[in-house]
Design an enzyme around this catalytic site. Sequence first.
Site, PDB file in Angstrom:
ATOM      1  NE  ARG A 208      15.834  -1.390  -1.466  1.00  0.00           N
ATOM      2  CZ  ARG A 208      14.814  -1.450  -1.913  1.00  0.00           C
ATOM      3  NH1 ARG A 208      14.442  -2.282  -3.030  1.00  0.00           N
ATOM      4  NH2 ARG A 208      13.923  -0.627  -1.447  1.00  0.00           N
ATOM      5  CG  ASP A 209      14.204   0.847  -5.484  1.00  0.00           C
ATOM      6  OD1 ASP A 209      14.090  -0.065  -6.139  1.00  0.00           O
ATOM      7  OD2 ASP A 209      13.527   1.782  -5.465  1.00  0.00           O
TER       8      ASP A 209
ATOM      9  CG  HIS B 221       9.651   4.858  -3.116  1.00  0.00           C
ATOM     10  ND1 HIS B 221      11.156   4.228  -2.551  1.00  0.00           N
ATOM     11  CD2 HIS B 221       9.817   4.411  -4.283  1.00  0.00           C
ATOM     12  CE1 HIS B 221      11.601   3.574  -3.315  1.00  0.00           C
ATOM     13  NE2 HIS B 221      11.078   3.654  -4.486  1.00  0.00           N
TER      14      HIS B 221
ATOM     15  CG  HIS C 183       9.088   4.449  -9.298  1.00  0.00           C
ATOM     16  ND1 HIS C 183       9.653   3.235  -9.871  1.00  0.00           N
ATOM     17  CD2 HIS C 183       9.460   4.064  -7.941  1.00  0.00           C
ATOM     18  CE1 HIS C 183      10.309   2.568  -8.882  1.00  0.00           C
ATOM     19  NE2 HIS C 183      10.221   3.228  -7.692  1.00  0.00           N
TER      20      HIS C 183
ATOM     21  CB  CYS D 125       9.784  -2.485  -9.512  1.00  0.00           C
ATOM     22  SG  CYS D 125       9.200  -3.991  -8.501  1.00  0.00           S
TER      23      CYS D 125
ATOM     24  CG  ASN E  63      13.641   4.725  -7.429  1.00  0.00           C
ATOM     25  OD1 ASN E  63      12.503   4.272  -6.949  1.00  0.00           O
ATOM     26  ND2 ASN E  63      14.753   3.731  -7.675  1.00  0.00           N
TER      27      ASN E  63
END
Length: 314
Positions: A27-28, A220, A222, A253, A262
């Site tokens: 997804r991300d 989460h 980065h 993002c 990420n």
Amino acid sequence: MTGERLPMTVPAQDLPMRVRIHEVGARDGLQNEKTAVPTEVKAEFVRRLADAGLTTIEATSFVRPEWVPQLADAEELFPLVRDLEGVRLPVLVPNRRGLDRALALGADRIAVFASATETFAKANLNRTLDESLALFEPVVRRAKDEGAHVRGYVSMCFGDPWEGAVPLHQVVRVCTALREMGCDELSLGDTIGVATPGHVLELLSSLNEQGVPTNVIGVHFHDTYGQALANTYAALEHGVTTVDASAGGLGGCPYAKSATGNLATEDLVWMLQGLGVETGVDLGRLVATSAWMAEQLGRPSPSRTVRALSHKDQ
């Protein structure tokens, strides 16, 4: 030649025995790709991640296609993977309409995406921070009424490209609001990768002081400034047992141009294996999966562990 299997396991004191990796690559990781990834390739990616031992794999996002074109195929993708045995498949929903679409396909784990700053709330949802929280309240309530597990993402917890440093109390306020709505879990996002370990520990302590227990918190990070693993280690020392990561280090993002990739799942697993922390993930299969996905995308994986282990196999 024979030798000890690497990394050598040297357990550290006061770390969790097991960590659950919340895999966000499908997804991300893919939402910011410039070229379209075929639906079947995405489905195969999810299946391979599951085969590598990942048990929480964020599958897709039920957003309007014009917002995130790469995830416009959510209705086609989710049925291809929803029956994977023993795998949780959370999906992101931005509003009631997105929730309805997800529930209609049998999704039982939902995520909403809030912001800790006004400017990012405006960029991401075209609403003020308070307006965005008001938008999520009926979404969370309906999801809970339907028996779904709800995760609340909070972006810009450690810094914002427009506003700079984000006050701790501001992050705590948003996290508390999401918990009061009914969110089962919170994910603290370092969207532009500016966190440092002391900052991480201070935020976690502030949340605990305001009644948010560590066992509902995920992190989460980065890796913009190379701090993601150090920040993860600090969170583990505090007792956090859920860590978001993206296979191959994919992702960014679309609404924050300074947000780079990420934390790579392989880099995380390598560190955790060395610390003797269980994840249930087969690193070799995971590396092979990310190398395969890199071929589909036509570029090398940014994960250092993928590059190192792939090179050794050649």
